[in-house]
Design an enzyme around this catalytic site. Structure first.
Site, PDB file in Angstrom:
ATOM      1  N   CYS A 139     -16.404   1.561   0.245  1.00 13.26           N
ATOM      2  CA  CYS A 139     -15.199   0.756   0.497  1.00 13.26           C
ATOM      3  C   CYS A 139     -14.797   0.786   1.967  1.00 13.26           C
ATOM      4  O   CYS A 139     -14.094  -0.119   2.417  1.00 13.26           O
ATOM      5  CB  CYS A 139     -14.057   1.250  -0.386  1.00 13.26           C
ATOM      6  SG  CYS A 139     -13.652   2.978  -0.107  1.00 13.26           S
TER       7      CYS A 139
ATOM      8  N   ARG B  64     -13.538  -8.645   0.812  1.00 12.69           N
ATOM      9  CA  ARG B  64     -12.114  -8.374   0.561  1.00 12.69           C
ATOM     10  C   ARG B  64     -11.295  -9.627   0.882  1.00 12.69           C
ATOM     11  O   ARG B  64     -10.331  -9.955   0.190  1.00 12.69           O
ATOM     12  CB  ARG B  64     -11.633  -7.201   1.444  1.00 12.69           C
ATOM     13  CG  ARG B  64     -12.225  -5.856   1.082  1.00 12.69           C
ATOM     14  CD  ARG B  64     -11.700  -5.322  -0.235  1.00 12.69           C
ATOM     15  NE  ARG B  64     -10.247  -5.260  -0.269  1.00 12.69           N
ATOM     16  CZ  ARG B  64      -9.501  -4.310   0.304  1.00 12.69           C
ATOM     17  NH1 ARG B  64     -10.092  -3.307   0.937  1.00 12.69           N
ATOM     18  NH2 ARG B  64      -8.178  -4.336   0.218  1.00 12.69           N
TER      19      ARG B  64
ATOM     20  N   GLN C  60      -9.948  -3.805  -3.999  1.00  9.35           N
ATOM     21  CA  GLN C  60     -11.254  -3.307  -3.573  1.00  9.35           C
ATOM     22  C   GLN C  60     -12.280  -3.486  -4.700  1.00  9.35           C
ATOM     23  O   GLN C  60     -13.363  -4.030  -4.480  1.00  9.35           O
ATOM     24  CB  GLN C  60     -11.132  -1.823  -3.200  1.00  9.35           C
ATOM     25  CG  GLN C  60     -12.425  -1.196  -2.738  1.00  9.35           C
ATOM     26  CD  GLN C  60     -12.855  -1.718  -1.382  1.00  9.35           C
ATOM     27  OE1 GLN C  60     -12.100  -1.695  -0.429  1.00  9.35           O
ATOM     28  NE2 GLN C  60     -14.084  -2.206  -1.276  1.00  9.35           N
TER      29      GLN C  60
ATOM     30  N   HIS D  52      -7.130   1.101  -6.608  1.00 14.16           N
ATOM     31  CA  HIS D  52      -7.395   0.165  -5.500  1.00 14.16           C
ATOM     32  C   HIS D  52      -8.031  -1.091  -6.117  1.00 14.16           C
ATOM     33  O   HIS D  52      -9.223  -1.362  -5.928  1.00 14.16           O
ATOM     34  CB  HIS D  52      -8.308   0.827  -4.480  1.00 14.16           C
ATOM     35  CG  HIS D  52      -8.302   0.166  -3.130  1.00 14.16           C
ATOM     36  ND1 HIS D  52      -7.542  -0.956  -2.841  1.00 14.16           N
ATOM     37  CD2 HIS D  52      -8.968   0.479  -1.978  1.00 14.16           C
ATOM     38  CE1 HIS D  52      -7.752  -1.301  -1.581  1.00 14.16           C
ATOM     39  NE2 HIS D  52      -8.604  -0.450  -1.037  1.00 14.16           N
TER      40      HIS D  52
ATOM     41  N   ARG E 237       0.876  -1.178   0.000  1.00 12.54           N
ATOM     42  CA  ARG E 237       0.000   0.000   0.000  1.00 12.54           C
ATOM     43  C   ARG E 237       0.902   1.213   0.000  1.00 12.54           C
ATOM     44  O   ARG E 237       1.679   1.410   0.949  1.00 12.54           O
ATOM     45  CB  ARG E 237      -0.915  -0.014   1.228  1.00 12.54           C
ATOM     46  CG  ARG E 237      -1.613   1.310   1.440  1.00 12.54           C
ATOM     47  CD  ARG E 237      -2.747   1.235   2.409  1.00 12.54           C
ATOM     48  NE  ARG E 237      -3.882   0.536   1.819  1.00 12.54           N
ATOM     49  CZ  ARG E 237      -5.105   0.545   2.335  1.00 12.54           C
ATOM     50  NH1 ARG E 237      -5.359   1.201   3.450  1.00 12.54           N
ATOM     51  NH2 ARG E 237      -6.088  -0.110   1.734  1.00 12.54           N
TER      52      ARG E 237
ATOM     53  N   ASP F 126     -17.239   7.080  -1.420  1.00 12.82           N
ATOM     54  CA  ASP F 126     -15.981   6.940  -0.676  1.00 12.82           C
ATOM     55  C   ASP F 126     -15.709   8.289  -0.015  1.00 12.82           C
ATOM     56  O   ASP F 126     -16.370   9.291  -0.309  1.00 12.82           O
ATOM     57  CB  ASP F 126     -14.849   6.540  -1.651  1.00 12.82           C
ATOM     58  CG  ASP F 126     -13.500   6.323  -0.960  1.00 12.82           C
ATOM     59  OD1 ASP F 126     -13.474   6.147   0.281  1.00 12.82           O
ATOM     60  OD2 ASP F 126     -12.470   6.345  -1.657  1.00 12.82           O
TER      61      ASP F 126
HETATM   62  N1   CP Z   1     -11.263  -0.344   2.042  1.00 11.46           N
HETATM   63  C1   CP Z   1      -9.998  -0.452   2.506  1.00 11.46           C
HETATM   64  O1   CP Z   1      -9.030  -0.674   1.745  1.00 11.46           O
HETATM   65  O2   CP Z   1      -9.881  -0.313   3.851  1.00 11.46           O
HETATM   66  P1   CP Z   1      -8.512  -0.143   4.661  1.00 11.46           P
HETATM   67  O3   CP Z   1      -7.949   1.199   4.266  1.00 11.46           O
HETATM   68  O4   CP Z   1      -8.899  -0.205   6.094  1.00 11.46           O
HETATM   69  O5   CP Z   1      -7.587  -1.248   4.264  1.00 11.46           O
HETATM   70  N1  NVA Z   2      -9.891   6.734  -1.260  1.00 13.78           N
HETATM   71  C1  NVA Z   2      -9.552   6.233   0.050  1.00 13.78           C
HETATM   72  C2  NVA Z   2      -9.782   4.768   0.119  1.00 13.78           C
HETATM   73  C3  NVA Z   2      -9.508   4.129   1.451  1.00 13.78           C
HETATM   74  C4  NVA Z   2      -9.698   2.652   1.420  1.00 13.78           C
HETATM   75  C5  NVA Z   2      -8.111   6.586   0.367  1.00 13.78           C
HETATM   76  O1  NVA Z   2      -7.257   6.465  -0.522  1.00 13.78           O
HETATM   77  O2  NVA Z   2      -7.830   6.995   1.492  1.00 13.78           O
END
Ligand code: CP
Ligand code: NVA
Length: 305
Positions: free
Chosen positions: A264, A292, A132, A129, A102, A224
């Site tokens: 999400c 997920r 997701q 993502h 990430r 989101d």
């Molecule tokens: N939706 C998602 O990726 O959640 P987290 O940021 O908690 O991993």
């Molecule tokens: N768009 C959000 C998604 C979190 C899962 C972010 O990048 O923070």
């Protein structure tokens, strides 16, 4: 060796096979447990940003499949700071059989994949993502028994989640409509990536500023956060720009009667979604979060077994 960096790297048929595998692994898990097909395999999990779902579901998924996961937080390896990404990738490749990362800059996960000798999975970048979005297709498929022809209306920021969702819709002949305030629309690049698949599948894309225009006849309403990780300095400006870009009961009434609501997560209740909708009859956000786990098991099995 294959990576899972963006949905546009994968053929529609391959993604469909991943969804089918996730359905099988979910059933297997619920009826006695998964077979240890990743016995003794180790996933390195590199996190430059916080996470609940991604971190826990990958670790639990590895465990259910007989393997292990190692958490490597931002203070531990300092990706690209303490050591170059190319060096981190090559060192990790000697220890683990897969890397999930990430990151902020999407280029960082591409760079990891370029240098690693083991599969690399994008667990969210500023641009995409994909885990997701594929998990979301699993949820939609479970709810409706099909994907093709369904309409997803996304209300809010044209961000990483929206971008991957548009690609996902493009692969499966879905109709994707997005409503964002001026200046926060989904980039043309995101649509460009999705267009070749969309032409083959019959998917369509529409962009609006008015949420009401996007949600008309929608089967799935999606939103989101207004402020993604890394954008905290823009909080006030974004809060003002996104006022009104909220999935609430009034907006939900304008979609199809049987529409479902997805997010999400994490949710900012009172901003992009209201409590009554998030916790209401049409919400599928918690099955969505659980999925997920199941979709990522399919990705792990496909890449690491
Ligand atoms: N939706 C998602 O990726 O959640 P987290 O940021 O908690 O991993
Ligand atoms: N768009 C959000 C998604 C979190 C899962 C972010 O990048 O923070």
């Amino acid at each position: 060796m294959k990576d899972f960096i963006t949905l546009s790297d994968w053929a529609s048929e391959e993604l469909w096979q991943l969804i089918q595998l996730a359905v099988e692994l979910k059933h297997e898990w619920r009826t006695g447990g998964n077979k240890p097909v990743l016995k003794d395999k180790i996933l390195g999990m590199v996190f430059q940003k916080p996470s609940l779902r991604t971190r826990v579901s990958f670790e639990v998924g590895m465990k259910h499949l007989g393997g292990h996961a190692i958490m490597l937080g931002p203070d531990e390896i300092g990706l690209g700071k303490r050591e170059s990404i190319a060096d981190v990738a090559r060192v990790l490749s000697g220890y683990v059989q897969g890397i999930m990362a990430r990151v902020f800059d999407h280029y960082h996960v591409e760079e990891l994949a370029k240098w690693a000798n083991v599969p690399v999975i994008n667990g969210l970048s500023d641009a995409e993502h994909p885990c997701q979005a594929l998990g979301d297709l699993l949820t939609i498929y479970e709810q409706f028994g099909r994907l093709e022809g369904l309409k997803i209306a996304y209300v809010g920021d044209g961000n990483n989640v929206a971008s991957s969702l548009a690609q996902a819709a493009g692969h499966f002949g879905m109709h994707f409509a997005i409503a964002s305030p001026a200046g926060y629309s989904l980039s043309e690049d995101a649509f460009e990536e999705a267009r070749p698949f969309a032409e083959a599948s019959g998917a369509t894309f529409e962009m609006f500023h008015e949420p009401q225009a996007a949600v008309k006849d929608a089967d799935v309403l999606y939103t989101d956060t207004w402020v993604s990780m890394g954008q905290e300095a823009e909080y006030e400006q974004r809060e003002a720009a996104f006022a009104g870009y909220q999935i609430n009961s009034d907006l939900l009434r304008q979609a199809k009667r049987e529409a479902i609501v997805l997010h999400c997560l994490p949710a900012h209740r009172g901003q992009e979604i209201t409590d009554d909708v998030a916790d209401g009859k049409q919400s599928a956000i918690f099955p969505q979060a659980e999925n997920r786990l199941h979709i990522q098991k399919a990705i792990l099995v496909k890449l690491m077994s």
